[in-house]
Design an enzyme around this catalytic site. Structure first.
Site, PDB file in Angstrom:
ATOM      1  CD  GLU A   1      16.096  75.349  17.655  1.00  0.00           C
ATOM      2  OE1 GLU A   1      15.298  75.754  18.082  1.00  0.00           O
ATOM      3  OE2 GLU A   1      17.094  75.010  16.978  1.00  0.00           O
ATOM      4  CG  HIS A   3      27.873  72.705  18.040  1.00  0.00           C
ATOM      5  ND1 HIS A   3      27.640  73.860  18.115  1.00  0.00           N
ATOM      6  CD2 HIS A   3      27.178  72.838  17.061  1.00  0.00           C
ATOM      7  CE1 HIS A   3      26.975  74.657  17.847  1.00  0.00           C
ATOM      8  NE2 HIS A   3      26.338  74.117  16.899  1.00  0.00           N
TER       9      HIS A   3
END
Lengths: 333, 329
Positions: free
Chosen positions: A60, A129
């Site tokens: 990321e 999440h």
């Protein structure tokens, strides 16, 4: 006037951008061969090729930083981060580089980057999440933070974000992807930094955005049935924040109810409350109320998850309490 | 002589020496100015490492991009950023190369494709990947050169960036300035494998180690690497072994190393080495060296005077450059 899903609206926006501007490309985890974790980019690899739909490794910080570099280098990257919690792995690049480079360089460096990320709870994805970190990003000068809550914004905000010379983060609530709605004409879309009044009313303002907007609209409809006239303010853009529209609405309704999926403490709802305290106190006929996420890492179990999030009945209940409140306006002498 | 040795002229060697002396004396003047409180904040000096930025920069052209760290005065000078602009930035003046917003750690000059001045260790590596990706996508035949210290090697962004660079076969020259200490943490306390160039080789990059105290060796390796990169050979990695003669910043009592160790390295310093070679091979006269040093001192004096006299940014400018246009709030 056609009916489409948020997913297809987000996708159509990317198709348009990729078609119209050769500098635009999409990069992220599983955006290509897999078709996107939430299938937003399904089919784009076939249509635009691997040069422009780039599957990245699970890096990321690396690929968000690469997006920043590519933006500086003249491209118009759309970087997709699979979910908001993963964006925390790229916080260094977003906050230390994307948000600072223009200022730190005395205005020499532009970062025209768009970062899209899925966020929000409701799919039983538990505590890594599901969160809502738009307030965290909205805290940072140098970033712009968009959170579309309507089909029109899902379809047309990307274009405005890509045209912006500064880094823009677009949040996409996972519970919206399957929802459908009517696609308005482009001309009906407000500039991206403006809040929009989705429903006008005179009795109370519900101030919300993104994944809570539809809940606020449902609550407003139920309240209408009870005879109340509710205004719904959709912030759309959390930085810069359109404080004028918020204050103007409250000036007319005298009551403010903020609905924020994120935790109550130290977040967007607190910022809006503070704005009202600072700039609209004498317009208020009742204390500001907030319906927010319960302060817990999002739980997995369905009933626990639901209980941790703002729900329509809570919004209705809070509004009714405020509307029935007999607290008089303090007399100003 | 091996084939990777440069055939350099006397004039070029003089040029390299002068560039290194410029950097050394600039840094020494910064120490004085810091004690006089003309310069504030963190100040990270490049003394001892001059051969790296000077050597590498000879292989780059004006279209290539350069990214560096918070120890980047030397890189900015070697890249051709005017000394006046750099000194004014140190003073926090409006005329500084970052308009007084960056300071010592964030020197920028986009007209010379000098992209800072990044004070997050390894933070510039992903940016270099992106700049090179943009060049590749737009088919520009340029190199992105990214400098960082060996401390960056322990960061995840180092590994992510090297992987991406090779995976996408990007035109990047990674320059690791291995000065053996990450702030005060010695190499043997930082790295399980202290052969840093091997880490890059593991990611498939063409990788080598050079004597970072020898400016000609650094230039030769950089020229070969850049030629290969321009010919499509993908990212290259050069580990330059060097040593920092001064502390990490001005707030460093250097408890972590001995003065005898520093003295040993100083004997191998890049300026001493090259000066000694030039003298013993009768390639420089004492008067030439003196003239060179005097010219450098004049340049520094002028930069300091210019910075002293420069205006500060008016406070009304505080919010400029946060966004392209100030938001309506």
């Amino acid at each position: 006037m056609s009916e489409i899903s948020f997913r297809d609206a987000f996708k159509a926006a990317m198709v348009e951008a990729l078609t119209e501007d050769s500098r635009v490309f999409l990069m992220g985890e599983d955006v290509g061969h897999y078709g996107g974790c939430y299938a937003v980019s399904k089919g784009l690899l076939d249509d635009f090729g691997a040069q422009r739909i780039i599957d990245t490794p699970l890096s990321e910080s690396g690929f968000v930083g690469a997006g920043i570099g590519a933006a500086i280098g003249g491209m118009r990257p759309i970087v997709e981060i699979m979910t908001v919690n993963f964006s925390l792995l790229a916080l260094d690049q977003i906050i230390n580089n994307a948000a600072t480079l223009r200022h730190m360089s005395g205005g020499q460096v532009s970062v025209p980057l768009v970062i899209r990320m899925a966020c929000g709870a409701g799919k039983q994805l538990a505590a890594q999440h599901s969160h809502s970190f738009e307030g965290l990003y909205a805290h940072v000068p140098g970033l712009k933070v968009l959170y579309p809550g309507t089909i029109g914004d899902a379809r047309y905000m990307l274009k405005m974000a890509l045209a912006d010379p500064d880094p823009v983060i677009i949040f996409e609530h996972v519970m919206l992807y399957n929802q459908t709605g009517t696609l308005p004409e482009t001309d009906n879309i407000a500039p991206m930094e403006k809040a929009v009044i989705r429903k006008t009313g005179t009795d109370l303002s519900i101030i919300t955005w993104g994944g809570c907007l539809y809940k606020a609209m449902q609550a407003a409809e139920q309240l209408e049935e009870q005879g109340y006239n509710i205004e719904v303010v959709d912030l759309r853009c959390l930085r810069p924040l359109d404080r004028d529209t918020i204050i103007d609405s409250v000036r007319r309704t005298h009551k403010a109810l903020i609905v924020d999926e994120s935790w109550k403490s130290v977040g967007m709802s607190a910022e809006i409350s503070a704005t009202l305290a600072e700039q609209a106190l004498w317009y208020l006929d009742a204390p500001v109320r907030r319906i927010c996420g319960i302060e817990v890492p999002t739980p997995y179990a369905d009933h626990l998850e639901k209980a941790s999030l703002p729900q329509v009945p809570q919004i209705v209940e809070a509004a009714v309490q405020m509307l029935q409140s007999t607290i008089p306006t303090p007399e100003v002498k | 002589m091996s084939s990777n040795k440069l055939h350099v002229s006397r004039e070029h060697l003089h040029f390299l020496l002068k560039q290194m002396i410029r950097i050394r004396r600039f840094e020494e003047r910064c120490v004085t100015l810091y004690s006089e409180e003309k310069i504030r904040g963190f100040l990270h000096l490049y003394n001892g490492e001059e051969a790296i930025s000077v050597g590498v920069m000879q292989a780059l052209n004006s279209q290539d991009a350069v990214l560096a760290t918070y120890r980047e005065h030397g890189h900015a000078l070697a890249r051709g950023v005017p000394m006046n602009d750099i000194m004014a930035e140190m003073f926090g003046k409006q005329t500084g190369c970052s308009g007084g917003r960056g300071g010592s750690m964030h020197l920028f000059d986009i007209s010379r494709r000098f992209f800072g001045g990044n004070a997050i260790v390894a933070g510039a590596l992903p940016l270099a990947v992106g700049l090179a990706l943009a060049d590749k996508m737009q088919q520009r035949p340029v190199v992105t050169c990214c400098f960082f210290g060996e401390g960056a090697v322990a960061e995840g962004e180092f590994h992510e960036s090297l992987n991406l660079a090779k995976l996408w076969q990007l035109p990047i020259l990674f320059i690791c300035e291995n000065n053996r200490y990450a702030m005060g943490n010695a190499l043997e306390l930082e790295e399980s494998n202290q052969n840093i160039y091997l880490k890059a080789a593991n990611y498939g990059l063409a990788s080598q180690v050079v004597d970072g105290m020898n400016v000609v060796d650094v230039e030769a390796a950089s020229q070969l690497a850049c030629t290969a990169i321009r010919n499509g050979a993908g990212p290259h990695f050069i580990e330059c072994q060097t040593y920092r003669f001064r502390g990490h910043s001005m707030f460093d009592t250097q408890l972590y190393r001995s003065s005898s160790e520093i003295d040993e390295w100083k004997k191998m310093g890049p300026i001493i080495q090259l000066t000694h070679w030039l003298k013993s091979n009768h390639q420089i006269e004492a008067e030439e060296l003196q003239a060179m040093e005097q010219a450098v001192d004049r340049e520094i004096d002028a930069a300091v005077a210019d910075a002293e006299n420069a205006a500060v940014e008016p406070l009304e400018g505080l919010l400029t450059h946060v966004y392209a246009e100030a938001p309506h709030e």
